[in-house]
Design an enzyme around this catalytic site. Structure first.
Site, PDB file in Angstrom:
ATOM      1  N   ARG A   1      -3.286 -10.092   4.891  1.00  0.00           N
ATOM      2  CA  ARG A   1      -3.691 -10.158   3.480  1.00  0.00           C
ATOM      3  C   ARG A   1      -2.535  -9.615   2.653  1.00  0.00           C
ATOM      4  O   ARG A   1      -2.182  -8.442   2.770  1.00  0.00           O
ATOM      5  CB  ARG A   1      -4.958  -9.311   3.287  1.00  0.00           C
ATOM      6  CG  ARG A   1      -5.516  -9.308   1.871  1.00  0.00           C
ATOM      7  CD  ARG A   1      -6.766  -8.420   1.809  1.00  0.00           C
ATOM      8  NE  ARG A   1      -7.347  -8.401   0.478  1.00  0.00           N
ATOM      9  CZ  ARG A   1      -6.959  -7.601  -0.507  1.00  0.00           C
ATOM     10  NH1 ARG A   1      -5.969  -6.756  -0.319  1.00  0.00           N
ATOM     11  NH2 ARG A   1      -7.557  -7.646  -1.690  1.00  0.00           N
TER      12      ARG A   1
ATOM     13  N   LYS B   1       0.824  -1.212   0.000  1.00  0.00           N
ATOM     14  CA  LYS B   1       0.000   0.000   0.000  1.00  0.00           C
ATOM     15  C   LYS B   1       0.853   1.255   0.000  1.00  0.00           C
ATOM     16  O   LYS B   1       2.022   1.240   0.365  1.00  0.00           O
ATOM     17  CB  LYS B   1      -0.995  -0.036   1.168  1.00  0.00           C
ATOM     18  CG  LYS B   1      -2.133  -1.021   0.850  1.00  0.00           C
ATOM     19  CD  LYS B   1      -3.242  -1.041   1.847  1.00  0.00           C
ATOM     20  CE  LYS B   1      -4.295  -2.068   1.380  1.00  0.00           C
ATOM     21  NZ  LYS B   1      -5.345  -2.306   2.378  1.00  0.00           N
TER      22      LYS B   1
HETATM   23  C1  PT1 Z   1      -7.886  -4.769   3.117  1.00  0.00           C
HETATM   24  C2  PT1 Z   1      -8.143  -4.717   1.706  1.00  0.00           C
HETATM   25  C3  PT1 Z   1      -9.214  -5.513   1.217  1.00  0.00           C
HETATM   26  N1  PT1 Z   1      -7.429  -3.941   0.851  1.00  0.00           N
HETATM   27  C4  PT1 Z   1      -9.650  -6.295   3.379  1.00  0.00           C
HETATM   28  N2  PT1 Z   1      -9.939  -6.296   2.070  1.00  0.00           N
HETATM   29  C5  PT1 Z   1      -7.754  -3.912  -0.453  1.00  0.00           C
HETATM   30  N3  PT1 Z   1     -10.384  -7.061   4.222  1.00  0.00           N
HETATM   31  C6  PT1 Z   1      -8.801  -4.702  -0.941  1.00  0.00           C
HETATM   32  C7  PT1 Z   1      -3.034   2.201  -1.098  1.00  0.00           C
HETATM   33  O1  PT1 Z   1      -3.034   3.050  -0.201  1.00  0.00           O
HETATM   34  O2  PT1 Z   1      -6.917  -4.062   3.668  1.00  0.00           O
HETATM   35  N4  PT1 Z   1      -8.646  -5.553   3.906  1.00  0.00           N
HETATM   36  N5  PT1 Z   1      -9.509  -5.490  -0.109  1.00  0.00           N
HETATM   37  C8  PT1 Z   1      -6.975  -3.034  -1.384  1.00  0.00           C
HETATM   38  N6  PT1 Z   1      -7.224  -1.650  -1.121  1.00  0.00           N
HETATM   39  C9  PT1 Z   1      -6.221  -0.677  -1.167  1.00  0.00           C
HETATM   40  C10 PT1 Z   1      -6.302   0.437  -0.332  1.00  0.00           C
HETATM   41  C11 PT1 Z   1      -5.130  -0.845  -1.985  1.00  0.00           C
HETATM   42  C12 PT1 Z   1      -5.280   1.370  -0.304  1.00  0.00           C
HETATM   43  C13 PT1 Z   1      -4.102   0.102  -2.006  1.00  0.00           C
HETATM   44  C14 PT1 Z   1      -4.151   1.209  -1.134  1.00  0.00           C
HETATM   45  O3  PT1 Z   1      -2.133   2.090  -1.933  1.00  0.00           O
END
Ligand code: PT1
Length: 292
Positions: free
Chosen positions: A273, A237
């Protein structure tokens, strides 16, 4: 057929997540959830058959590398991402789950906030619903989860993926996420979703700036008081990139992602994850050896 060898002595089992057909996930060691994005940009080829085949192969590879759960999603929830049609999302994830089920009994979660997608995914063999909206975006979701008795991940998010990173504001991020969990657990209770089926997730990167993310990672232990396993998704992230601006693109954040996974587990996360399953499994073996 890939079978997971998780023969844990009963006295070592602290928490279990019950699945359908007598299967269960044991939380006697940190579990690894491998990310499988089934969005057009995540596979080189847009072709339907090869898309499904590549996705299944990637899932099988992650299972071989030691993933305990494969998290399959058909809509990006990255900051700024636009929603896709429910039909589009469903037709991305369901064929992959169906095809994977022929080849492996690995635990599958479906990353969706839509009941329609979740229902089709469960019918196709998904074991867990991973809902980034914590049952808030689709009113039919709580009934589905209660009726099918599947475990559900309730994730905290301020705003929506489209707008969540514009200017996230909290008075006290850890307290507010904790209050959110209490609220969602009450909601679950009212709707007949058993607490033994709930996993809580602070939602790293979902309406959080760098200091919010670090604060949450540092205070995960405060979220264990609700008696549910904690899931943390920090892999690749942008906050990791912010700490190492010279680091480059998202796939060059392995070191930071491993550090975040280790920190999360030490602070009380039961599930991480991640994109890089083999490396995370290796890192967590060291953590686990030290903890015993
Ligand atoms: C998570 C999650 C998810 N993250 C759960 N499911 C994502 N339960 C998708 C960035 O800042 O943490 N928990 N499903 C992906 N989402 C992101 C959010 C991807 C922020 C990248 C960022 O780069």
């Amino acid at each position: 057929m890939i079978r997971k060898q998780t023969l844990t002595k009963p006295e070592e089992i602290k928490q279990v997540i019950p699945l359908a057909a007598g299967r269960q996930l044991e939380l006697s060691r940190p579990l690894v959830m491998g990310i499988l994005n089934v969005t057009p940009d995540s596979f080189s080829d847009g072709g339907r058959y090869t898309g499904v085949e590549q996705a299944v192969n990637r899932a099988l590879q992650m299972a071989e590398e030691g993933a305990d759960i494969i998290d399959i999603g058909g809509e990006s929830s990255r900051p700024g991402a636009e929603p896709v049609d429910a039909e589009v999302e469903m037709h991305r994830v369901v064929p992959v789950i169906e095809a994977l089920r022929w080849k492996s009994d690995v635990c599958v979660s479906v990353d969706t906030y839509r009941a329609q997608t979740a229902r089709a995914a469960i019918d196709a063999g998904a074991d867990i619903v991973n809902d980034i909206s914590a049952l808030r975006l689709d009113t039919a979701m709580v009934e589905l989860v209660a009726e099918r008795k599947v475990p559900v991940v309730l994730m905290h998010m301020q705003g929506t993926p489209r707008n969540m990173q514009i200017d996230p504001v909290y008075e006290d991020c850890v307290r507010e996420v904790g209050d959110f969990f209490v609220n969602r657990l009450e909601f679950c209770k009212r709707h007949g979703v058993d607490k033994t089926k709930v996993v809580l997730d602070p939602g790293i990167g979902f309406g959080k700036n760098l200091s919010h993310n670090l604060e949450l990672l540092g205070h995960l232990d405060e979220f264990t008081q609700y008696g549910c396993p904690i899931l943390v998704g920090a892999s690749r992230k942008s906050f990791i990139g912010m700490l190492n601006p010279a680091g480059g693109s998202a796939d060059q954040r392995l070191g930071g992602s491993l550090a975040a996974a280790v920190l999360a587990v030490l602070a009380g996360a039961g599930i991480v994850r991640v994109h890089d399953v083999a490396e995370t499994v290796e890192a967590l073996k060291v953590v686990q050896a030290m903890r015993k």
